[in-house]
Design a protein around this motif. Structure first.
Motif: not given
Length: 611
Positions: A145-150, A208-219, A221-226
């Motif tokens: 579970l990665c809740l922030k910054d991967g 949404r802007e982080h999901q484009v690729g600015k944050r490495v583990n954005a995907t 993090e989104l999965e962990s929040h779900r």
């Protein structure tokens, strides 16, 4: 001058008045004492008069004129229970059990991040009675579970707040002897919730802007929040004892949801909240026998994993952030900087002998000199903000976090080795990176888990070792680097060998040495056998054989950028050579080439001429 004389006369008159008043008060006191003494003597000589129905006066005996001893004091009233005990007894809903918190002593670059899986599953199984089936415990999640910054490998952002100290390479080992088996875990958790856990738990999901690729583990993090939504997080912390008002304040501060959703989440917290059993420090028995409680305690909930100093230091040198070439701990500000600012160019040989990095195990477990003293600075943020507030003695005894970073300069000796071994013996579990299977099964047996609960997932392999040209693999095969590491970490190898022997004794005492999986794991690492890991001949000697040198030469040949011995010495400080083996190898290659050429000539001469 006239005014000066007048003032001097006035001061003299005041002094004489004070002296006269003191003398009169003294005379009055002496007179009062004399009168009281005469009256007391007269009363003691009076005969005792017994009246019908009147009990004897407790101050005198039956014989007239003889004073007796004072009567024994009346028994003290039973101590009143603390407020925590009263609140727990008067609570409408009580929790099913006491919270079990694991303290992880995280040694840098010793596979601690991989072994945290075992600690999380222990925290999952030990807290089943507290959470039940209606509240979801994130420590039971097999996937990260990665809740922030991967950052999946930290307590704050890793999703499991019941394993504290993950990713925190700081530990005050001297205070581990005062840690109780019940109360300290809850106090650790309370302080962690107050400081940082709620900030990480209620962090915002990536935009949404982080999901484009600015944050490495954005995907991720989104999965962990779900997988662990805000509603389940609120119920989890409410079951841990966090008040609904505190949760509502954290939600308003971090704003993971809209403001209109906070009342609904507060109602969820009130429905899931329950009263935990108070620690023994609140009870009258504990206040009366606190010394016996700590003396008879069955140990702390601390766990750790060790690694041999040579391989640990070599791995740390090639890892980002753990060497002067990429320093993230600010050990020497202005001198050691990230490579984007300036490359330091420290070699592996220099790295071994730097005082901040050598003998790390002895410093981490055996030396608390220079640590932040929690008893003097306050053990909680409240006492730190109010220096004159009374300190919580129990909290100060439990303060094992912070203040003692692993990377620091320290003067060490034999007494620090003994102290480190005492602290390691105080740990409930000590595993080894070299024996992952045996260590996991030992943890399962110590904490009452099944073998399937502690099955380790495949860990990620280092990029430096997966590359075709791997200087990290070359340095691990170099015997000169091995012997230099022994000279630099001469105290750590003693700590490692003593902990290794204790580990083997635990396996034999629990009957795990007969397990085929444990036996294969120990044989692969040469554990629990004749090899002495504090002797350079036993560890570095096998690297000096002909077969080991062939492996070393093969690993060097894969690095095409290495132009020769000078490149290895300038870059890392080591280059092990065997001239005799090189001559034999060249001679063998020459004979092989001549035999191939002669065979080709003979085959060509034996062929018939074409028409």
């Amino acid at each position: 001058s006239r005014e000066r004389g007048t003032n001097r006369a006035r001061r003299g008159a005041r002094r004489r008045m004070r002296r006269g008043g003191a003398r009169r008060r003294c005379e009055v006191s002496v007179g009062v004492v004399a009168v009281v003494g005469v009256v007391s003597t007269y009363l003691l000589t009076l005969p005792v008069v017994e009246e019908a129905g009147r009990p004897d006066h407790p101050r005198f005996v039956v014989e007239a004129g003889v004073a007796g001893p004072p009567p024994p004091p009346p028994p003290p009233p039973p101590p009143s229970e603390g407020g925590a005990v009263r609140e727990w007894k008067n609570a409408s809903r009580r929790c099913g059990g006491r919270v079990f918190v694991v303290h992880w002593s995280h040694v840098p670059k010793a596979a601690g991040t991989a072994f945290v899986q075992v600690a999380k599953r222990i925290a999952c199984r030990k807290n089943e009675a507290l959470f039940g089936r209606e509240v979801r415990n994130p420590c039971c999640e097999r996937r990260l579970l990665c809740l922030k910054d991967g950052r999946c490998d930290t307590t704050v952002f890793g999703g499991c707040p019941l394993v504290l100290g993950v990713g925190m390479h700081a530990f005050n080992g001297a205070r581990l002897f005062d840690v109780g088996c019940e109360g300290c875990g809850e106090r650790w958790l309370d302080l962690a919730v107050e400081r940082s856990l709620l900030k990480g738990a209620f962090s915002r999901p990536p935009s949404r802007e982080h999901q484009v690729g600015k944050r490495v583990n954005a995907t991720l993090e989104l999965e962990s929040h779900r997988r662990w939504p805000v509603e389940r997080r609120v119920e989890f912390y409410a079951r841990l004892g966090v008040s609904p008002a505190t949760l509502a304040g954290a939600l308003r501060a971090e704003r993971p949801v809209a403001e209109r959703e906070i009342p609904r989440l507060t109602q969820l917290a009130e429905a899931a909240a329950c009263a935990r059993p108070p620690p023994r420090r609140h009870t009258a028995e504990y206040r009366k026998e606190w010394r016996d409680f700590f003396a008879n305690c069955d140990g702390s909930h601390s766990m750790t994993v060790l690694r041999h100093p040579f391989f640990r230091a070599t791995s740390a040198f090639f890892y980002r952030g753990h060497s002067p070439n990429y320093d993230v701990f600010d050990l020497r500000p202005g001198l050691w900087l990230p490579p984007s600012v300036r490359y330091t160019g420290t070699t592996l040989h220099e790295y071994f002998f730097l005082p901040e990095y050598r003998n790390l195990l002895t410093k981490f477990f055996g030396d608390s000199t220079g640590c932040r003293d929690a008893a003097s600075r306050g053990c909680s943020p409240a006492s730190a903000r109010r220096p004159r507030a009374p300190r919580d003695r129990f909290t100060c005894r439990c303060a094992v976090f912070g203040g003692c970073p692993a990377y620091r300069n320290a003067s060490l000796g034999a007494r620090h080795v003994d102290a480190a071994l005492d602290v390691l013996a105080r740990h409930a579990f000590v595993g080894f990176q070299e024996t992952p299977v045996a260590s996991a099964l030992l943890a399962a047996r110590l904490f009452g888990l099944t073998d399937d609960d502690v099955a380790l997932d495949p860990s990620r392999q280092s990029k430096n070792l997966k590359a075709r040209c791997s200087p990290a693999r070359v340095m691990r095969l170099d015997p000169t680097a091995c012997r230099a590491a022994f000279r630099a970490s001469h105290l750590d190898v003693l700590v490692f060998e003593a902990a290794h022997r204790r580990f083997c004794d635990q396996l034999r005492a629990l009957g795990l040495d007969a397990d085929s999986r444990v036996a294969a794991d120990l044989a692969n690492a040469s554990f629990c056998g004749p090899r002495n890991f504090s002797s350079p001949d036993h560890v570095c000697g096998p690297l000096e054989t002909d077969r080991a040198y062939a492996d070393l030469a093969d690993a060097r040949r894969k690095c095409r950028r290495a132009t020769g011995p000078r490149w290895w010495r300038d870059k890392f400080g080591f280059f092990h050579s065997r001239p005799d083996l090189e001559r034999r190898r060249r001679a063998a290659s020459g004979r092989a080439g001549s035999s191939q050429s002669s065979s080709s000539e003979s085959s060509s001469s034996s062929e018939p001429l074409s028409s």
